[in-house]
Scaffold this motif. Sequence first.
Motif, PDB file in Angstrom:
ATOM      1  N   GLU A 335       0.830  -1.208   0.000  1.00 55.13           N
ATOM      2  CA  GLU A 335       0.000   0.000   0.000  1.00 55.13           C
ATOM      3  C   GLU A 335       0.865   1.258   0.000  1.00 55.13           C
ATOM      4  O   GLU A 335       0.606   2.211  -0.752  1.00 55.13           O
ATOM      5  N   SER A 336       1.910   1.264   0.813  1.00 54.53           N
ATOM      6  CA  SER A 336       2.804   2.430   0.882  1.00 54.53           C
ATOM      7  C   SER A 336       3.546   2.621  -0.431  1.00 54.53           C
ATOM      8  O   SER A 336       3.743   3.754  -0.888  1.00 54.53           O
ATOM      9  N   PHE A 337       3.974   1.506  -1.045  1.00 53.71           N
ATOM     10  CA  PHE A 337       4.688   1.612  -2.316  1.00 53.71           C
ATOM     11  C   PHE A 337       3.789   2.180  -3.408  1.00 53.71           C
ATOM     12  O   PHE A 337       4.210   3.054  -4.178  1.00 53.71           O
ATOM     13  N   LEU A 338       2.554   1.695  -3.504  1.00 50.03           N
ATOM     14  CA  LEU A 338       1.628   2.191  -4.534  1.00 50.03           C
ATOM     15  C   LEU A 338       1.314   3.673  -4.310  1.00 50.03           C
ATOM     16  O   LEU A 338       1.214   4.445  -5.273  1.00 50.03           O
ATOM     17  N   LYS A 339       1.189   4.065  -3.067  1.00 54.40           N
ATOM     18  CA  LYS A 339       0.960   5.482  -2.763  1.00 54.40           C
ATOM     19  C   LYS A 339       2.185   6.313  -3.137  1.00 54.40           C
ATOM     20  O   LYS A 339       2.066   7.415  -3.697  1.00 54.40           O
ATOM     21  N   SER A 340       3.361   5.781  -2.842  1.00 56.14           N
ATOM     22  CA  SER A 340       4.598   6.483  -3.197  1.00 56.14           C
ATOM     23  C   SER A 340       4.721   6.619  -4.708  1.00 56.14           C
ATOM     24  O   SER A 340       5.176   7.648  -5.218  1.00 56.14           O
ATOM     25  N   ALA A 341       4.318   5.575  -5.445  1.00 59.31           N
ATOM     26  CA  ALA A 341       4.381   5.626  -6.909  1.00 59.31           C
ATOM     27  C   ALA A 341       3.507   6.756  -7.442  1.00 59.31           C
ATOM     28  O   ALA A 341       3.904   7.465  -8.383  1.00 59.31           O
ATOM     29  N   GLU A 342       2.349   6.930  -6.859  1.00 62.01           N
ATOM     30  CA  GLU A 342       1.476   8.028  -7.294  1.00 62.01           C
ATOM     31  C   GLU A 342       2.112   9.377  -6.971  1.00 62.01           C
ATOM     32  O   GLU A 342       2.057  10.317  -7.770  1.00 62.01           O
ATOM     33  N   ASN A 343       2.753   9.490  -5.812  1.00 62.98           N
ATOM     34  CA  ASN A 343       3.436  10.731  -5.453  1.00 62.98           C
ATOM     35  C   ASN A 343       4.610  11.008  -6.387  1.00 62.98           C
ATOM     36  O   ASN A 343       4.847  12.158  -6.783  1.00 62.98           O
ATOM     37  N   GLN A 344       5.343   9.954  -6.745  1.00 66.31           N
ATOM     38  CA  GLN A 344       6.539  10.104  -7.563  1.00 66.31           C
ATOM     39  C   GLN A 344       6.215  10.277  -9.049  1.00 66.31           C
ATOM     40  O   GLN A 344       7.112  10.521  -9.848  1.00 66.31           O
ATOM     41  N   ARG A 345       4.948  10.171  -9.404  1.00 68.17           N
ATOM     42  CA  ARG A 345       4.553  10.366 -10.799  1.00 68.17           C
ATOM     43  C   ARG A 345       5.000  11.742 -11.309  1.00 68.17           C
ATOM     44  O   ARG A 345       5.475  11.869 -12.440  1.00 68.17           O
TER      45      ARG A 345
END
Length: 416
Positions: A335-345
């Motif tokens: 969950e944290s990784f997927l959220k980070s991926a959205e932030n890092q977009r």
Amino acid sequence: MSCVDVQTQFNIITQEAVNTIIRNYGYHNKENANYYVQKASDKMLGFLADYWKLKVHLPSNNGTNKVLCFFIKAVSQNASKADMVREMKLFDKEINFYTIIKKKIELEGVKPWSPKLVSTLKEAIVFEDLNALGYNSRNKFKTFDEAHAKQALQMLARFHASSIIYEQKNKKTLKEEFAVYLDKGGYHDSNVWFLQCMQGALAAVKKFSKYIEVEQLISIIERRWKYIWNSALDLSNVLPESCSVVCHRDLWNNNILFHYKQTDGGLVPDDCVMVDFQAVRCQPPAGDVMLLLYCNLDPKFREHNEDNFLRFYYKQLELILADRSIKIDIILSLESFLKSAENQRLWALIVSACLVPQFWLDDDLTADIFCDAEQFNDILSNNKASFIIKMIESNTNYREKVMQIFEEIVDRYCLV
């Protein structure tokens, strides 16, 4: 078109230097062997260095020669490029990465994610020749399909796992250990190159985007543009209470090389490594993952497969960590990784907006433009907007490629 004076570049590789390279590669008592140096390619492999191949012929007892193959990355003979490399200490940064950081974090029993450093010379670095080992970069105009994307993501998982395992084993953070070697490089709000990328992209949006008929929208874009680009830079920092790793941060096509195997269906990639570690910095791993997807995938293909690719990368990382008895959930939950991926977009979009307009060019045109010191300096430091506009006006494929990136920045971050 040659970018350098061949005779001048030959002076870097002396017999003494070759003797050192041979010894460092594990061949002792083989001094004064015959050697040959040639340009690595007629194409322009990168923007800030010159590239050469070294072949050394070692005589054997049975009368045949063993040929050792090396790849040389040297400070360019182009004055503008050389000045930029020296000013930003890019060669020093890459040498420090290989001799200090990589030496500490690389793992035994895990496939390599980069070439082997053989030797450092004055303003040159010598590596094993990946081409001689069967690795090649993909045509930059052919975006990655699923097989290539997954090989690259597996490679990133190996690279990032090295950082996590190092921290867990040594009970110290990468920031504490390597901060002095991991600066922001060109991704800084006062860096001339970054400012030129930002201003060039805005000029293209104001002249060619789908918003040009609505003055109010252009006004909103102009007001928010600098803030959006600078916000991306903040994402490249080590974030409090987040998983951060040493990231590559320059994952465009020429920096990713694939190895292939023959199958009944033809050649398929079975391994992948990356080169050019001049932009490395500690950052959440999703920064590299999203940049890889944005720089090398067709936008529609990326959007359709993004969740699948993110979960694939995470699973590869999980497997490597589990092999070292580290539970990934303790370090980074899905969950944290997927959220980070959205932030890092946003980071991935902005870096793509900096890189793609430079490399989405025909090789001959790239050489003509970027081998000329005056043109190089003007484009990179003074007037990148004119270059981008000229290329958009003269090349339909270029226009489609770069405007997709610029307009996604607007759609996702400016007009919301």
